[in-house]
Design an enzyme around this catalytic site. Structure first.
Site, PDB file in Angstrom:
ATOM      1  CD  GLU A   1     -31.302 -88.010  37.922  1.00 40.11           C
ATOM      2  OE1 GLU A   1     -31.465 -89.228  38.111  1.00 40.11           O
ATOM      3  OE2 GLU A   1     -30.176 -87.477  37.848  1.00 40.11           O
TER       4      GLU A   1
ATOM      5  N   PRO B   1     -16.025 -85.925  42.037  1.00 42.51           N
ATOM      6  CG  PRO B   1     -17.040 -83.827  42.086  1.00 42.51           C
ATOM      7  CD  PRO B   1     -17.078 -85.162  42.750  1.00 42.51           C
TER       8      PRO B   1
ATOM      9  CE  LYS C   1     -11.155 -95.757  57.410  1.00 40.07           C
ATOM     10  NZ  LYS C   1     -11.634 -94.515  58.019  1.00 40.07           N
TER      11      LYS C   1
ATOM     12  CG  ASP D   1     -30.374 -77.162  63.587  1.00 41.10           C
ATOM     13  OD1 ASP D   1     -30.838 -76.671  64.625  1.00 41.10           O
ATOM     14  OD2 ASP D   1     -29.204 -76.985  63.203  1.00 41.10           O
TER      15      ASP D   1
ATOM     16  CD  GLU E   1     -33.079 -73.717  65.238  1.00 39.65           C
ATOM     17  OE1 GLU E   1     -32.593 -73.500  66.359  1.00 39.65           O
ATOM     18  OE2 GLU E   1     -32.381 -73.999  64.255  1.00 39.65           O
TER      19      GLU E   1
END
Length: 654
Positions: free
Chosen positions: A48, A78, A128, A342, A397
């Protein structure tokens, strides 16, 4: 690649071993993790061109307007047989605009501009993705990279809305410098108003930010910003990872909120959820391409049984692209200053922490139970964030106590700046639930507040947002309960329960602030002893907002005693700002006297004396100090109730 693996060594592993020689026995584990990280970085460079471009993939995926007003669409699906784009722009024709299949499961589409040269899809109109599966199903999906989604009032499903405003908000204030003492105000935009409704970004900017500044907090941790279809999930069941929640307002209004916070010198952290995702399909990531995997592991590994949610496949190249770009998006587009990650415990272990007590034995943190795919993802995320943004703050956390969680990646650690000291709020609630005042164990309290890994910074907090939820109570409500409804007015006599509750509320918070960590956190409203509990609108409460709000109006009423707690919280933060105990070395504890119920310690040349005895006061009480000198008494941070008190002294060396 073999040459890379042979040459990999953890550059500063010796620093980690100096702090904790017992980790030497697990050197192979640390080395393997570090090698996996270096392998990822090498592959990113090869495939990349490096992580900088890779983590900006939000510039190519989803929808983007090109300089000539063509619109470029790109998705990763995929398992799909075909992809089409539909929406307001083409009268919801399901077949008129097919994507072209590319390599590695990617799909692309270019829409030319209209005759007037304006983009084919107007700002603030619906779209959509139509997914055709190999089994012949036709599915309607929201792009995983959607930047804005909304829900109509009578609808259950969120809609993808094209967000390309003609006059986007331009942030003008620079990011503040990383605070040396981190004082965090944990906030939820939707409940940040006394009114029984979902509050807005604009309300938070105008009415809550000045309050946070006045209280002396220099950091805000914003919860429930990433879009979540179910409001009562507290923002932890994410459906659209790149979309700021539209229930509070527009993306531009959130940018304005952050800009205003930065103008006040306040940094802002995003509560980011990369540990799992909502099971929603029509408006979430789940089954985006019709398969049971795509972004996730296939079941059973890809499902969290307790949370009823999907678990990411962190070994997938495209999942790494999605999640790392997500972090970069929030840093670049909205200019957040860091993240509270989290659910780290769930990520770190294949057992997700379910049924694990974590005794502290080091064998629990290494070996086959550790999910090294997700562990290396966290190392990679921290490495990239801190490389690109040196002042970025990351908070973990984690309840397990994973060693080196908050040590640098170059030492073999995971690279977090802080971890939450999750045992502290649990201890205070346990004490208030189970023990009489005379049975409080001073040694046990001090042990809980100081039991943290040396050299790994902790965020201390006296109560968590979970403890405010329905079924539990805030500290103030545990201390004063129903008397808060009748006896909080200064025009009525001070009852023993209210008197005790007010002073212990102050003492618990100051003791936690001064002794419990290298940062401090308060959940919105708890600074003034918010009454009752927190309960989001749901079927079980007739969709009521009565408990999904913060009654700031109580502080504004001078005759109510809430303003006393507010003032103490403000003075506590301002005093820390003056002396800097959170940024200082751990405290020197000179006394934990069980019979007298006295705790004495000094930190940052400040002497703290706490007397928790329910029936004894002391005069001429002799205490030891680490540094000799004259300690002038600072009365504005003292609490008085019969014999409950906490005293604070700033040192003046003679």
């Amino acid at each position: 690649m073999a040459d890379l693996e042979d040459s990999v060594a953890i550059p500063e592993f010796s620093c980690l071993l100096q702090m904790d020689p017992y980790l030497k026995a697990y050197e192979k584990d640390f080395k393997r993790r570090y090698e996996l990280l270096q392998k990822q970085l090498f592959q990113l460079e090869e495939a990349e061109g490096g992580f900088d471009q890779f983590t900006r993939s939000y510039n190519t995926f989803g929808v983007h307007r090109l300089p000539d007003n063509r619109l470029f669409f790109k998705e990763w699906a995929p398992a799909a047989e075909a992809l089409f784009l539909t929406g307001d722009f083409n009268g919801w024709d399901k077949f008129a605009h097919p994507y072209t299949k590319k390599e590695f499961g990617k799909w692309e589409l270019i829409l030319p501009p209209k005759h007037d040269k304006s983009p084919a899809v107007d700002h603030n109109t619906k779209l959509k993705v139509v997914v055709h599966t190999k089994e012949g199903e036709r599915l309607y999906r929201i792009s995983p990279w959607a930047k804005y989604v909304t829900r109509e009032e009578k609808s259950v499903i969120y809609d993808w809305v094209h967000w390309d405003p003609p006059q986007p908000y331009i942030q003008i204030h620079p990011r503040p410098k990383k605070p040396t003492s981190l004082r965090i105000y944990e906030a939820h935009v939707g409940i940040a108003s006394p009114e029984g409704k979902i509050a807005s970004y604009t309300n938070f900017t105008n009415n809550v930010l000045p309050r946070i500044k006045d209280l002396g907090y220099n950091c805000i941790q914003l919860m429930a910003i990433m879009e979540h279809a179910y409001y009562a999930s507290f923002g932890y069941q994410i459906t659209s990872f790149f979309a700021a929640s539209s229930r509070y307002g527009t993306p531009e209004e959130l940018k304005q909120l952050l800009d205003a916070a930065h103008s006040m010198g306040i940094v802002v952290l995003l509560d980011v959820v990369h540990s799992h995702a909502s099971k929603n399909t029509e408006d979430g990531l789940n089954a985006f391409d019709g398969s049971d995997s795509c972004f996730f592991h296939s079941p059973p590994r890809g499902e969290h049984k307790l949370w009823d949610s999907r678990l990411f496949n962190y070994s997938s190249w495209e999942v790494l692209r999605f999640l790392l770009s997500n972090l970069r998006w929030w840093m670049e587009e909205y200019r957040f200053d860091g993240f509270r990650f989290d659910g780290i415990t769930s990520m770190l272990y294949h057992h997700h922490g379910i049924g694990s007590g974590f005794s502290g034995d080091y064998s629990e943190y290494f070996g086959l139970q550790v999910d090294e795919d997700s562990l290396v993802y966290l190392m990679l995320a921290n490495h990239i964030l801190h490389t690109l943004y040196p002042d970025c703050i990351t908070v973990a956390e984690d309840v397990s106590g994973m060693p080196a969680l908050c040590r640098g990646v170059e030492e073999g650690g995971l690279g977090f700046d802080y971890r939450l000291a999750m045992a502290i709020p649990d201890k205070w609630i346990q004490i208030l639930k189970e023990l009489k005042d005379e049975d409080w164990d001073m040694g046990n309290i001090v042990h809980t507040l100081t039991n943290r890994r040396y050299g790994e910074k902790c965020i201390a907090y006296a109560e968590s947002h979970d403890q405010a939820l329905v079924g539990d109570k805030s500290l103030a409500f545990w201390l004063m309960d129903k008397e808060m409804y009748t006896n909080m007015s200064s025009t009525s006599p001070l009852t023993p329960i209210i008197d005790r509750g007010l002073q212990l509320h102050k003492m618990i918070r100051l003791l936690t602030h001064a002794l419990g960590g290298e940062g401090y956190l308060n959940f919105i409203g708890n600074e003034f002893g918010h009454p009752e509990w927190l309960d989001f609108p749901r079927e079980g409460n007739n969709q009521s907002y009565h408990y999904a709000r913060r009654q700031f109006n109580l502080v504004a009423m001078d005759h109510l005693r809430y303003c006393q707690l507010y003032a103490f919280d403000r003075d506590m933060n301002r005093t820390e700002d003056k002396y800097g105990w959170l940024a200082a070395a751990p405290a020197f504890i000179s006394a934990t006297h069980q019979e007298d119920k006295v705790i004495v310690f000094d930190r940052a040349n400040v002497l703290f004396i706490f007397n928790f005895h329910p029936s004894k006061s002391f005069q001429g009480y002799r205490v030891a100090v680490e540094v000799p000198g004259k300690y002038p008494f600072s009365s504005h941070l003292s609490c008085h109730f019969r014999c409950w008190f906490c005293f604070f002294y700033g040192i003046s060396i003679q």
